[in-house]
Scaffold this motif. Structure first.
Motif, PDB file in Angstrom:
ATOM      1  N   ALA A  96       6.457   2.143   4.430  1.00 12.56           N
ATOM      2  CA  ALA A  96       5.365   2.724   5.210  1.00 12.56           C
ATOM      3  C   ALA A  96       4.091   1.924   4.963  1.00 12.56           C
ATOM      4  CB  ALA A  96       5.145   4.185   4.821  1.00 12.56           C
ATOM      5  N   PRO A  97       3.349   1.606   6.031  1.00 12.25           N
ATOM      6  CA  PRO A  97       2.073   0.915   5.833  1.00 12.25           C
ATOM      7  C   PRO A  97       1.147   1.739   4.941  1.00 12.25           C
ATOM      8  CG  PRO A  97       2.674   0.951   8.146  1.00 12.25           C
ATOM      9  CD  PRO A  97       3.629   1.869   7.427  1.00 12.25           C
ATOM     10  N   LEU A  98       0.375   1.069   4.134  1.00  7.53           N
ATOM     11  CA  LEU A  98      -0.589   1.723   3.267  1.00  7.53           C
ATOM     12  C   LEU A  98      -1.577   2.494   4.139  1.00  7.53           C
ATOM     13  CD1 LEU A  98      -1.513   1.940   0.283  1.00  7.53           C
ATOM     14  CD2 LEU A  98      -3.030   0.018   0.769  1.00  7.53           C
ATOM     15  N   PRO A  99      -1.690   3.823   3.955  1.00  5.84           N
ATOM     16  CA  PRO A  99      -2.592   4.601   4.810  1.00  5.84           C
ATOM     17  C   PRO A  99      -4.050   4.357   4.440  1.00  5.84           C
ATOM     18  CG  PRO A  99      -1.599   6.023   3.171  1.00  5.84           C
ATOM     19  CD  PRO A  99      -0.966   4.654   3.012  1.00  5.84           C
ATOM     20  N   ASP A 100      -4.945   4.716   5.351  1.00  6.37           N
ATOM     21  CA  ASP A 100      -6.372   4.502   5.103  1.00  6.37           C
ATOM     22  C   ASP A 100      -7.009   5.637   4.305  1.00  6.37           C
ATOM     23  OD1 ASP A 100      -6.593   6.580   6.883  1.00  6.37           O
ATOM     24  OD2 ASP A 100      -7.549   5.415   8.457  1.00  6.37           O
ATOM     25  N   GLY A 101      -6.232   6.634   3.900  1.00  7.22           N
ATOM     26  CA  GLY A 101      -6.754   7.727   3.100  1.00  7.22           C
ATOM     27  C   GLY A 101      -7.146   8.952   3.899  1.00  7.22           C
ATOM     28  N   THR A 102      -7.079   8.873   5.215  1.00  9.43           N
ATOM     29  CA  THR A 102      -7.473  10.011   6.049  1.00  9.43           C
ATOM     30  C   THR A 102      -6.288  10.680   6.714  1.00  9.43           C
ATOM     31  OG1 THR A 102      -7.802   8.636   8.006  1.00  9.43           O
ATOM     32  CG2 THR A 102      -9.693   8.921   6.559  1.00  9.43           C
ATOM     33  N   LEU A 103      -5.091  10.133   6.549  1.00  7.47           N
ATOM     34  CA  LEU A 103      -3.917  10.666   7.232  1.00  7.47           C
ATOM     35  C   LEU A 103      -3.185  11.685   6.366  1.00  7.47           C
ATOM     36  CD1 LEU A 103      -2.505   7.308   8.634  1.00  7.47           C
ATOM     37  CD2 LEU A 103      -3.927   8.967   9.818  1.00  7.47           C
ATOM     38  N   SER A 104      -2.613  12.689   7.007  1.00  3.41           N
ATOM     39  CA  SER A 104      -1.798  13.660   6.280  1.00  3.41           C
ATOM     40  C   SER A 104      -0.314  13.370   6.476  1.00  3.41           C
ATOM     41  CB  SER A 104      -2.119  15.078   6.742  1.00  3.41           C
ATOM     42  OG  SER A 104      -1.809  15.232   8.106  1.00  3.41           O
ATOM     43  N   THR A 105      -0.009  12.390   7.328  1.00  7.60           N
ATOM     44  CA  THR A 105       1.374  12.024   7.612  1.00  7.60           C
ATOM     45  C   THR A 105       1.519  10.509   7.549  1.00  7.60           C
ATOM     46  OG1 THR A 105       1.584  13.903   9.114  1.00  7.60           O
ATOM     47  CG2 THR A 105       3.249  12.200   9.295  1.00  7.60           C
ATOM     48  N   LEU A 106       2.561  10.041   6.856  1.00  2.76           N
ATOM     49  CA  LEU A 106       2.879   8.615   6.846  1.00  2.76           C
ATOM     50  C   LEU A 106       3.821   8.320   8.005  1.00  2.76           C
ATOM     51  CD1 LEU A 106       3.646   8.001   3.073  1.00  2.76           C
ATOM     52  CD2 LEU A 106       1.575   7.396   4.307  1.00  2.76           C
ATOM     53  N   LEU A 107       3.620   7.223   8.671  1.00  2.00           N
ATOM     54  CA  LEU A 107       4.525   6.759   9.715  1.00  2.00           C
ATOM     55  C   LEU A 107       5.251   5.542   9.166  1.00  2.00           C
ATOM     56  CD1 LEU A 107       5.614   6.987  12.589  1.00  2.00           C
ATOM     57  CD2 LEU A 107       3.736   5.497  13.315  1.00  2.00           C
ATOM     58  N   THR A 108       6.549   5.683   8.928  1.00  2.88           N
ATOM     59  CA  THR A 108       7.331   4.595   8.347  1.00  2.88           C
ATOM     60  C   THR A 108       7.573   3.510   9.389  1.00  2.88           C
ATOM     61  OG1 THR A 108       9.453   5.584   8.901  1.00  2.88           O
ATOM     62  CG2 THR A 108       8.469   6.222   6.783  1.00  2.88           C
ATOM     63  N   LEU A 109       8.015   2.348   8.941  1.00  8.09           N
ATOM     64  CA  LEU A 109       8.274   1.248   9.873  1.00  8.09           C
ATOM     65  C   LEU A 109       9.361   1.581  10.881  1.00  8.09           C
ATOM     66  CD1 LEU A 109       8.033  -1.965   7.653  1.00  8.09           C
ATOM     67  CD2 LEU A 109       6.244  -0.800   8.948  1.00  8.09           C
ATOM     68  N   CYS A 110      10.262   2.508  10.523  1.00  6.44           N
ATOM     69  CA  CYS A 110      11.326   2.907  11.451  1.00  6.44           C
ATOM     70  C   CYS A 110      10.857   3.983  12.424  1.00  6.44           C
ATOM     71  CB  CYS A 110      12.557   3.389  10.686  1.00  6.44           C
ATOM     72  SG  CYS A 110      12.332   4.958   9.825  1.00  6.44           S
ATOM     73  N   ALA A 144      16.827   0.795   9.285  1.00  9.99           N
ATOM     74  CA  ALA A 144      15.889   0.599  10.395  1.00  9.99           C
ATOM     75  C   ALA A 144      14.539   0.072   9.895  1.00  9.99           C
ATOM     76  CB  ALA A 144      15.708   1.901  11.166  1.00  9.99           C
ATOM     77  N   CYS A 145      14.075   0.548   8.743  1.00 16.17           N
ATOM     78  CA  CYS A 145      12.832   0.013   8.164  1.00 16.17           C
ATOM     79  C   CYS A 145      13.002  -1.460   7.807  1.00 16.17           C
ATOM     80  CB  CYS A 145      12.432   0.796   6.922  1.00 16.17           C
ATOM     81  SG  CYS A 145      11.585   2.347   7.222  1.00 16.17           S
ATOM     82  N   LEU A 146      14.129  -1.792   7.176  1.00 16.63           N
ATOM     83  CA  LEU A 146      14.369  -3.181   6.783  1.00 16.63           C
ATOM     84  C   LEU A 146      14.446  -4.103   8.004  1.00 16.63           C
ATOM     85  CD1 LEU A 146      17.028  -2.718   3.974  1.00 16.63           C
ATOM     86  CD2 LEU A 146      14.595  -3.176   3.721  1.00 16.63           C
ATOM     87  N   LEU A 147      15.063  -3.628   9.074  1.00 20.74           N
ATOM     88  CA  LEU A 147      15.162  -4.426  10.285  1.00 20.74           C
ATOM     89  C   LEU A 147      13.826  -4.563  11.010  1.00 20.74           C
ATOM     90  CD1 LEU A 147      18.592  -3.178  11.668  1.00 20.74           C
ATOM     91  CD2 LEU A 147      18.093  -5.367  10.575  1.00 20.74           C
TER      92      LEU A 147
END
Length: 77
Positions: free
Chosen positions: A31-45, A67-70
């Motif tokens: 998952a991309p490093l969040p900016d600190g304001t998000l309550s949900t992480l969006l993974t690469l997949c 799927a994340c690795l790809l």
């Protein structure tokens, strides 16, 4: 991965907490490093994981999310 994210951007190794889901749902995601304001992480997949339901991993652990690795672009070299 969205078009504005560069390959050099930091990513986190995450998975759902074991006290909230069974082992089957605990794949190791990127998952991309969040900016600190998000309550949900969006993974690469494309999976969304609530920040309170996530376990940060210091190294890969368990089954990787294929799927994340790809979704990671190949390194140029």
């Amino acid at each position: 991965m969205n078009a504005s994210q560069r390959f050099e951007d930091p990513v986190l190794l995450v998975r759902r907490r074991g006290d909230l889901v069974g082992e089957w749902d605990r794949s190791c995601h990127l998952a991309p490093l969040p900016d600190g304001t998000l309550s949900t992480l969006l993974t690469l997949c494309g999976e969304r994981i609530e920040v309170g339901a996530v376990e940060l991993l210091p190294q890969p652990d368990g089954m990787p999310c294929v799927a994340c690795l790809l979704s990671v672009p190949p390194q140029r070299g």
